[in-house]
Design a protein around this motif. Structure first.
Motif, short mmCIF file in Angstrom:
data_model
loop_
_atom_site.label_atom_id
_atom_site.label_comp_id
_atom_site.label_asym_id
_atom_site.label_seq_id
_atom_site.Cartn_x
_atom_site.Cartn_y
_atom_site.Cartn_z
N LYS A 94 20.79 21.69 2.70
CA LYS A 94 19.36 22.03 2.52
C LYS A 94 18.64 20.92 1.75
O LYS A 94 17.54 20.50 2.13
CB LYS A 94 19.23 23.36 1.79
N ALA A 95 19.29 20.45 0.70
CA ALA A 95 18.68 19.38 -0.11
C ALA A 95 18.47 18.12 0.72
O ALA A 95 17.54 17.34 0.46
CB ALA A 95 19.56 19.09 -1.32
N GLU A 96 19.32 17.92 1.73
CA GLU A 96 19.20 16.74 2.59
C GLU A 96 18.21 16.97 3.74
O GLU A 96 18.09 16.14 4.64
CB GLU A 96 20.57 16.36 3.17
N GLY A 97 17.57 18.15 3.75
CA GLY A 97 16.52 18.40 4.74
C GLY A 97 16.92 19.26 5.92
O GLY A 97 16.12 19.46 6.84
N CYS A 98 18.15 19.76 5.94
CA CYS A 98 18.56 20.63 7.06
C CYS A 98 17.91 22.01 6.91
O CYS A 98 17.73 22.51 5.80
CB CYS A 98 20.08 20.81 7.07
N ARG A 99 17.60 22.60 8.08
CA ARG A 99 17.04 23.96 8.09
C ARG A 99 18.20 24.94 8.19
O ARG A 99 18.96 24.91 9.16
CB ARG A 99 16.11 24.08 9.30
N LEU A 100 18.32 25.81 7.21
CA LEU A 100 19.40 26.79 7.21
C LEU A 100 18.97 28.02 8.00
O LEU A 100 17.91 28.59 7.72
CB LEU A 100 19.78 27.20 5.79
N ILE A 101 19.78 28.43 8.97
CA ILE A 101 19.52 29.70 9.66
C ILE A 101 19.91 30.84 8.72
O ILE A 101 19.24 31.87 8.67
CB ILE A 101 20.30 29.76 10.99
N HIS A 102 20.98 30.64 7.97
CA HIS A 102 21.42 31.63 6.97
C HIS A 102 21.42 30.95 5.60
O HIS A 102 22.20 30.03 5.39
CB HIS A 102 22.82 32.15 7.31
N GLU A 103 20.56 31.43 4.73
CA GLU A 103 20.49 30.85 3.37
C GLU A 103 21.74 31.21 2.58
O GLU A 103 22.18 30.47 1.71
CB GLU A 103 19.26 31.38 2.62
N THR A 104 22.28 32.41 2.88
CA THR A 104 23.55 32.81 2.26
C THR A 104 24.50 33.22 3.38
O THR A 104 24.06 33.69 4.44
CB THR A 104 23.37 34.00 1.30
N PRO A 105 25.82 33.05 3.19
CA PRO A 105 26.78 33.34 4.25
C PRO A 105 26.76 34.81 4.68
O PRO A 105 26.49 35.71 3.88
CB PRO A 105 28.12 32.97 3.62
N ILE A 106 27.06 35.01 5.97
CA ILE A 106 27.14 36.37 6.52
C ILE A 106 28.57 36.58 7.04
O ILE A 106 29.30 35.60 7.24
CB ILE A 106 26.13 36.55 7.69
#
Ligand code: CMX
Length: 136
Positions: A94-106
């Motif tokens: 995320k810090a490197e600019g990637c868009r997370l589909i899941h902010e926390t693991p599922i």
């Protein structure tokens, strides 16, 4: 830290047809099947070396895998990396600019914790981080 390729996910229309294909043509053994209701897929895992192939059959027309196949047909759907610290690896991406589909693991297949990065932020590759759970 990401440690290895945990599995490659391959979208298929029918596990029933594709399990014998992988067993006969590739000579691999199916080591388990499982329905992951939250992801609307049925999965089949095959061992190859110290990694796995995961076949994915959609169980609903609105599943991510059904949408992918409607556009692309069967084929490679995602690559999954094994992480020893999934929260830290997600934070780094995320810090490197990637868009997370899941902010926390599922919860994913085989009791693993999983999280996906959006393919539009990873140069076209749907990317999964996964950790813990059973052996595959
Ligand atoms: N690989 C590469 N690109 C992909 C893709 C994939 N697997 N799936 C979708 N895309 C692309 C589409 O082609 C589209 O590109 P264009 O805009 O150029 O046409 C874009 O992503 C669409 O993105 P979107 O509008 O944000 O969303 P979608 O509704 O198409 O959903 C995605 C895409 C990745 C967000 C969704 O599939 C998702 O959340 N995936 C994560 C969960 C998942 O895949 N679960 C199934 C496997 C579960 C398991 O392994 O157990």
């Amino acid at each position: 830290m990401l440690k290895k390729i945990d599995h490659l996910g391959i979208a298929v229309k029918s596990l029933e047809e594709m399990i014998p294909f992988y067993e006969k043509v590739m000579g691999m053994k199916c080591v388990g099947t499982e329905e992951v209701e939250s992801q609307k897929v049925k999965t089949a895992f095959f061992e190859i070396g110290d990694t796995h192939i995961e076949l994915l059959e959609p169980t609903s027309e609105d599943s991510a895998v059904a949408k992918f196949m409607a556009k692309n047909g069967e084929g490679i759907h995602h690559i999954a990396y094994y992480s020893e610290d999934i929260e830290a690896d997600l934070a780094k991406a995320k810090a490197e600019g990637c868009r997370l589909i899941h902010e926390t693991p599922i919860p994913g297949a085989h009791g693993k914790k999983v999280a996906f990065l959006h393919p539009k932020s990873t140069h076209g590759v749907l990317t999964e981080f996964c950790t813990c759970g059973e052996e595959h």
